[in-house]
Design an enzyme around this catalytic site. Structure first.
Site, PDB file in Angstrom:
ATOM      1  CB  THR A 194      31.572  41.663  17.159  1.00 49.67           C
ATOM      2  OG1 THR A 194      32.471  40.755  17.416  1.00 49.67           O
ATOM      3  CG2 THR A 194      30.309  41.418  17.713  1.00 49.67           C
ATOM      4  CG  ASP A 195      35.222  38.717  14.366  1.00 52.47           C
ATOM      5  OD1 ASP A 195      35.036  38.818  15.569  1.00 52.47           O
ATOM      6  OD2 ASP A 195      36.524  38.166  14.169  1.00 52.47           O
ATOM      7  CD  GLU A 196      33.225  37.787  20.181  1.00 49.02           C
ATOM      8  OE1 GLU A 196      32.420  37.110  20.969  1.00 49.02           O
ATOM      9  OE2 GLU A 196      34.072  38.500  20.588  1.00 49.02           O
ATOM     10  CE1 TYR A 210      29.587  42.621  22.459  1.00 48.49           C
ATOM     11  CE2 TYR A 210      30.990  40.908  21.580  1.00 48.49           C
ATOM     12  CZ  TYR A 210      30.498  42.144  21.712  1.00 48.49           C
ATOM     13  OH  TYR A 210      31.381  42.955  20.793  1.00 48.49           O
ATOM     14  CE  LYS A 218      27.938  44.830  18.756  1.00 46.65           C
ATOM     15  NZ  LYS A 218      27.873  46.350  18.962  1.00 46.65           N
TER      16      LYS A 218
HETATM   17  P1  NAD Z   1      34.001  49.438  25.341  1.00 47.13           P
HETATM   18  O1  NAD Z   1      33.275  48.681  26.488  1.00 47.13           O
HETATM   19  O2  NAD Z   1      35.357  50.051  25.994  1.00 47.13           O
HETATM   20  O3  NAD Z   1      33.153  50.879  25.368  1.00 47.13           O
HETATM   21  C1  NAD Z   1      31.697  50.956  25.486  1.00 47.13           C
HETATM   22  C2  NAD Z   1      31.283  52.593  25.734  1.00 47.13           C
HETATM   23  O4  NAD Z   1      29.847  52.405  25.500  1.00 47.13           O
HETATM   24  C3  NAD Z   1      31.464  53.066  27.053  1.00 47.13           C
HETATM   25  O5  NAD Z   1      32.050  54.171  27.170  1.00 47.13           O
HETATM   26  C4  NAD Z   1      30.238  52.920  27.779  1.00 47.13           C
HETATM   27  O6  NAD Z   1      30.037  54.017  28.696  1.00 47.13           O
HETATM   28  C5  NAD Z   1      29.337  53.082  26.499  1.00 47.13           C
HETATM   29  N1  NAD Z   1      27.858  52.647  26.882  1.00 47.13           N
HETATM   30  C6  NAD Z   1      27.443  51.224  27.318  1.00 47.13           C
HETATM   31  N2  NAD Z   1      26.222  51.092  27.526  1.00 47.13           N
HETATM   32  C7  NAD Z   1      25.719  52.425  27.023  1.00 47.13           C
HETATM   33  C8  NAD Z   1      24.368  52.916  27.006  1.00 47.13           C
HETATM   34  N3  NAD Z   1      23.271  52.111  27.445  1.00 47.13           N
HETATM   35  N4  NAD Z   1      24.308  54.202  26.698  1.00 47.13           N
HETATM   36  C9  NAD Z   1      25.146  54.828  26.158  1.00 47.13           C
HETATM   37  N5  NAD Z   1      26.510  54.601  26.241  1.00 47.13           N
HETATM   38  C10 NAD Z   1      26.732  53.167  26.636  1.00 47.13           C
HETATM   39  O7  NAD Z   1      33.753  49.054  24.100  1.00 47.13           O
HETATM   40  P2  NAD Z   1      34.862  48.927  22.810  1.00 47.13           P
HETATM   41  O8  NAD Z   1      35.817  47.617  23.094  1.00 47.13           O
HETATM   42  O9  NAD Z   1      35.261  50.309  22.597  1.00 47.13           O
HETATM   43  O10 NAD Z   1      33.642  48.619  21.867  1.00 47.13           O
HETATM   44  C11 NAD Z   1      32.967  49.627  21.018  1.00 47.13           C
HETATM   45  C12 NAD Z   1      31.948  48.658  19.962  1.00 47.13           C
HETATM   46  O11 NAD Z   1      32.817  47.966  19.110  1.00 47.13           O
HETATM   47  C13 NAD Z   1      30.842  48.024  20.719  1.00 47.13           C
HETATM   48  O12 NAD Z   1      29.727  48.083  19.806  1.00 47.13           O
HETATM   49  C14 NAD Z   1      31.574  46.581  20.412  1.00 47.13           C
HETATM   50  O13 NAD Z   1      30.443  45.430  20.447  1.00 47.13           O
HETATM   51  C15 NAD Z   1      32.305  46.696  19.168  1.00 47.13           C
HETATM   52  N6  NAD Z   1      33.505  45.798  18.952  1.00 47.13           N
HETATM   53  C16 NAD Z   1      34.327  45.840  19.724  1.00 47.13           C
HETATM   54  C17 NAD Z   1      35.557  45.009  19.654  1.00 47.13           C
HETATM   55  C18 NAD Z   1      36.794  44.931  20.653  1.00 47.13           C
HETATM   56  O14 NAD Z   1      37.767  44.007  20.444  1.00 47.13           O
HETATM   57  N7  NAD Z   1      36.832  45.728  21.725  1.00 47.13           N
HETATM   58  C19 NAD Z   1      35.474  43.874  18.477  1.00 47.13           C
HETATM   59  C20 NAD Z   1      34.495  44.058  17.584  1.00 47.13           C
HETATM   60  C21 NAD Z   1      33.515  44.868  17.942  1.00 47.13           C
END
Ligand code: NAD
Length: 353
Positions: free
Chosen positions: A130-132, A157, A161
């Site tokens: 993430t950019d955070e 969070y 990350k």
């Molecule tokens: P999400 O919360 O929708 O999905 C996360 C998935 O990971 C879920 O299906 C969950 O069951 C699975 N998970 C969680 N803990 C787990 C574990 N211990 N073992 C196996 N599976 C596990 O998240 P998202 O929004 O799809 O984000 C996906 C990735 O992108 C993350 O790494 C997040 O940090 C990164 N990200 C997200 C955003 C955003 O805006 N949503 C922005 C930047 C980065």
């Protein structure tokens, strides 16, 4: 290419799985199915011979090792994480265990598999972040995150990350594991779990509930449509340079208040309220999130110049698609509202009862 996608039942992971399968890649989706997961996101690919599912937890190293040995992937796209900042404020434990220790486990399982296979150059470990991790920017439009911006995470969070990013880079520098990293801005789009800002606003509005805005709504985010993000991620795993990170952003900076007002205006247009009043009347200002970063903005020129990637939609176009999807898919989001923590104010710093 056979890709092991972790977190493929989540919001972004499921978009990646669907896109990868449409490209003809074989995909193994490894997911623990936490509160945020939804296997229905994969309904269109679940019967594909290119798709398989492994119900496993990245906190379980043995399970990971066994899955690597059995599936023999060419690449890993690591998205599994605890992803909601507000939940990290109320209870950081799962964020430390999954995002840091879980990433350590999958790096070790990948390193063993890659070493045993003779360290093939073509193997890729793609870490999605993430950019955070970069902290908070000033209001100066010239001030944007680039790949060399120093890390300065400010929430549990983003700190978790940032830790995982450092581990991934260390596994490249120390052991030579062929890694690529991406740091992206706020995603939105279909299938986003209804605890994040955009689905919360849409669903509260159509349910005639108050639309909460943290603080005065001046916090600025860059908004990235999830399908554009999935496209960028595939380009990075296919063609990104080993050891390099890529910032991915939507070129769509908006304050939270602007985004909420834009959603209200689209809803006024396509689903007017029965009482004839504007949806924006439902906006309610609530106490701010502790440590709420003021502004994020992404300089995505490396992804554009090296990989030819750029966002395909403006935020107005992406919001229309997203709102239309939520209006048409009540059977997807209605059951989600029963899940733990939904509809409650989280992230005030007081652990949820
Ligand atoms: P999400 O919360 O929708 O999905 C996360 C998935 O990971 C879920 O299906 C969950 O069951 C699975 N998970 C969680 N803990 C787990 C574990 N211990 N073992 C196996 N599976 C596990 O998240 P998202 O929004 O799809 O984000 C996906 C990735 O992108 C993350 O790494 C997040 O940090 C990164 N990200 C997200 C955003 C955003 O805006 N949503 C922005 C930047 C980065």
């Amino acid at each position: 290419m056979k890709i092991l996608v972790t977190g493929g039942a989540g919001f972004i992971g499921s978009a990646v799985v669907r896109l990868a399968i449409s490209r003809g890649y074989e995909v193994v989706n490894l997911d623990a199915l936490t509160y945020a997961a939804c296997l229905e996101n994969l309904a269109t690919v679940a019967d594909s011979p290119l798709y398989s599912f492994e119900h496993a937890d990245i906190r379980d190293r043995e399970a990971l090792t066994e899955i690597f040995t059995r599936h023999r992937p060419d690449a890993v796209m690591h998205l599994a994480a605890e992803s909601h900042v507000d939940r990290s404020i109320d209870g950081p434990d799962d964020f430390i265990q999954t995002n840091i220790v879980g990433t350590f486990n999958i790096l070790e399982a990948a390193r063993k598999y890659w070493s045993d296979a003779g360290k093939p150059d073509k193997f890729r470990f793609h870490h999605i972040s993430t950019d955070e991790v970069f902290g908070s920017l000033s209001a100066d439009p010239a001030d944007r995150f680039h790949e060399e911006t120093p890390y300065s995470p400010r929430s549990p969070y983003s700190a978790s990350k940032a830790s995982s990013d450092h581990l991934v880079r260390a596994w490249h520098e120390t052991y030579g594991l062929p890694v690529v990293l991406t740091n992206c801005s706020n995603n939105y789009g279909p299938n986003q779990f209804p605890e994040k800002l955009i689905p919360v606003v849409i669903l509260n509005a159509v349910s005639e509930c108050p639309i909460p805005i943290y603080g005065n709504g001046s916090n600025v985010r860059d908004w990235l449509f999830v399908l554009d993000h999935a496209e960028a991620l595939l380009r990075v795993v296919e063609a990104g340079r080993v050891g390099r990170s890529y910032n991915i952003g939507g070129d769509n900076e908006r304050s939270n208040l602007d985004i909420v007002q834009a959603i209200c205006a689209i809803l006024d247009d396509i689903r007017p309220r029965a009482n004839g009043k504007p949806y924006a009347d439902l906006i309610t200002y609530v106490a701010d999130r502790p440590g709420h970063d003021a502004r994020y903005a992404i300089d995505a020129s490396r992804a554009r110049d090296e990989l030819g990637w750029r966002p395909s939609v403006t935020v107005e176009e992406g919001l229309r698609t997203t709102i239309g999807w939520y209006l048409d898919n009540e059977s997807w989001w209605r059951p989600m509202l029963e899940r733990q923590g939904l509809g409650k104010r989280l992230g005030t710093g007081r652990r949820a009862a």
